[in-house]
Scaffold this active site. Structure first.
Site, mmCIF file in Angstrom:
data_model
loop_
_atom_site.group_PDB
_atom_site.id
_atom_site.type_symbol
_atom_site.label_atom_id
_atom_site.label_comp_id
_atom_site.label_asym_id
_atom_site.label_seq_id
_atom_site.Cartn_x
_atom_site.Cartn_y
_atom_site.Cartn_z
ATOM 1 N N GLY A 57 32.067 -21.890 -36.893
ATOM 2 C CA GLY A 57 31.358 -20.754 -35.890
ATOM 3 C C GLY A 57 31.411 -19.299 -36.449
ATOM 4 O O GLY A 57 30.902 -18.472 -36.134
ATOM 5 N N LYS A 210 28.022 -0.867 0.509
ATOM 6 C CA LYS A 210 28.425 -2.355 0.432
ATOM 7 C C LYS A 210 29.879 -2.357 0.245
ATOM 8 O O LYS A 210 30.540 -1.341 -0.470
ATOM 9 C CB LYS A 210 27.710 -2.715 -0.708
ATOM 10 C CG LYS A 210 27.964 -2.654 -2.129
ATOM 11 C CD LYS A 210 27.433 -3.105 -3.371
ATOM 12 C CE LYS A 210 27.757 -2.945 -4.472
ATOM 13 N NZ LYS A 210 26.858 -3.396 -5.907
#
Length: 328
Positions: A57, A210
């Protein structure tokens, strides 16, 4: 500040042959699609860079042509996963070690920008950490767009050119010729951004209040203002899971809005976002192409910011004003 008649942004003079020889543009793998458009606008080739991946990786980058004494522009958005950030850091380090004259990081989408402060005890400030990583790696300038919080510019000790997606979004909104347009902010935190849109378009502003149950989950929302019979455009800087945007659109439609659209600079659109947008009351949602969007959603429209970034790069090379190209 440009007026409506002056268009999205003013174009500076063309680059001379000498100037073209003095700079080079390279791209990370994730943002190559945008870098190619930028180079096309600049009338220059995209630099040759190779990334080598190892089986575990790990990866390495290398410039396949000389960059000694050149002004280097590295185009890479740092959206997840973190490999994109690491790739950019390696590009910066490689450019520094290859004796580039200046290293300019062009980051259309600056990731980790939502972590700009300690909003509760014992948390990191990710935006500051990323700024430190880029600075230590060796950048001389940052060119980015629509940071989640303007104060992130202060995290850097190098010049920051902060562009605005409104340069391409506002002309598109104007082209819709909406009769009774209203600009809305999906939360109080985005009121400043929405107000600038409303001022430019000379139209009313509506706010949504909100409360969140937790990150990415909206528990309650109320509309502050009148949307009945109006064509509403919700303005935000990014859309992640689309929970807030779609909930706001549904509430406004239920309150009598004639149509509801949304626009945001960064198309994060993770998880269930595409499905939520498709099933919502939104007629369309407008993004820039700062982040690639691979999912297919008929309501998503992307506008390119390649020309805007190319113009900024050109002005940096010509030592011209950057701010004079902004609409708002």
């Amino acid at each position: 500040m440009a007026t409506k008649k002056e268009g999205a942004f003013k174009s500076s003079k063309k680059l001379s042959a000498a100037a073209k020889k003095g700079f080079m543009v390279f791209s990370g793998t994730a943002t190559r699609y945008l870098a190619e458009k930028i180079c096309q606008s600049l009338e220059c080739p995209l630099g040759n860079m190779v990334m080598t991946k190892f089986s575990d990786g790990e990866f390495a980058v290398s410039f396949e042509e000389s960059i000694r004494g050149r002004d280097i522009f590295l185009v890479q958005s740092t959206f997840p996963n973190s490999d994109n950030l690491m790739e950019l850091l390696l590009m910066i380090d490689a450019a520094k070690r290859a004796s580039a004259k200046t290293i300019n990081a062009v980051i259309p989408y600056f990731g980790w920008a939502r972590q700009d402060r300690k909003d509760k005890p014992r948390v990191s400030i990710g935006a500051k950490l990323v700024a430190d990583l880029l600075s230590v790696a060796g950048i001389d300038r940052l060119i980015t767009m629509d940071l989640h919080a303007d104060q992130i510019q202060g995290f850097f000790d190098v010049p920051v050119d902060h562009l605005y997606g409104s340069g391409v979004i506002l002309p598109y909104i104007e082209s819709l010729n909406l009769k009774d347009i209203v600009i809305a902010s999906p939360d109080v935190g985005g009121a400043k951004r929405a107000k600038s849109y409303a001022k430019y378009l000379d139209c009313p502003l509506v706010l949504c209040n909100k409360t969140r149950a937790r990150a990415n989950v909206v528990s309650e929302m109320q509309i502050i203002g009148d949307v009945a019979g109006k064509d509403v455009v919700i303005v935000d800087d990014m859309v992640d899971t689309a929970g807030t945007i779609t909930k706001a659109a549904d509430i406004m439609k239920a309150a009598g809005a004639r149509s509801v659209r949304a626009c945001a600079s960064h198309c994060v659109m993770s998880g269930p976002a595409s499905e939520r947008v498709q099933n919502s009351a939104l007629e369309e949602i407008i993004f820039t192409d700062s982040i690639p969007y691979s999912n297919r959603c008929a309501k998503v429209k992307q506008l390119s910011v390649a020309e805007m970034f190319a113009e900024t790069i050109k002005r940096c090379i010509n030592n011209e004003s950057i701010s004079s190209q902004y609409i708002i």
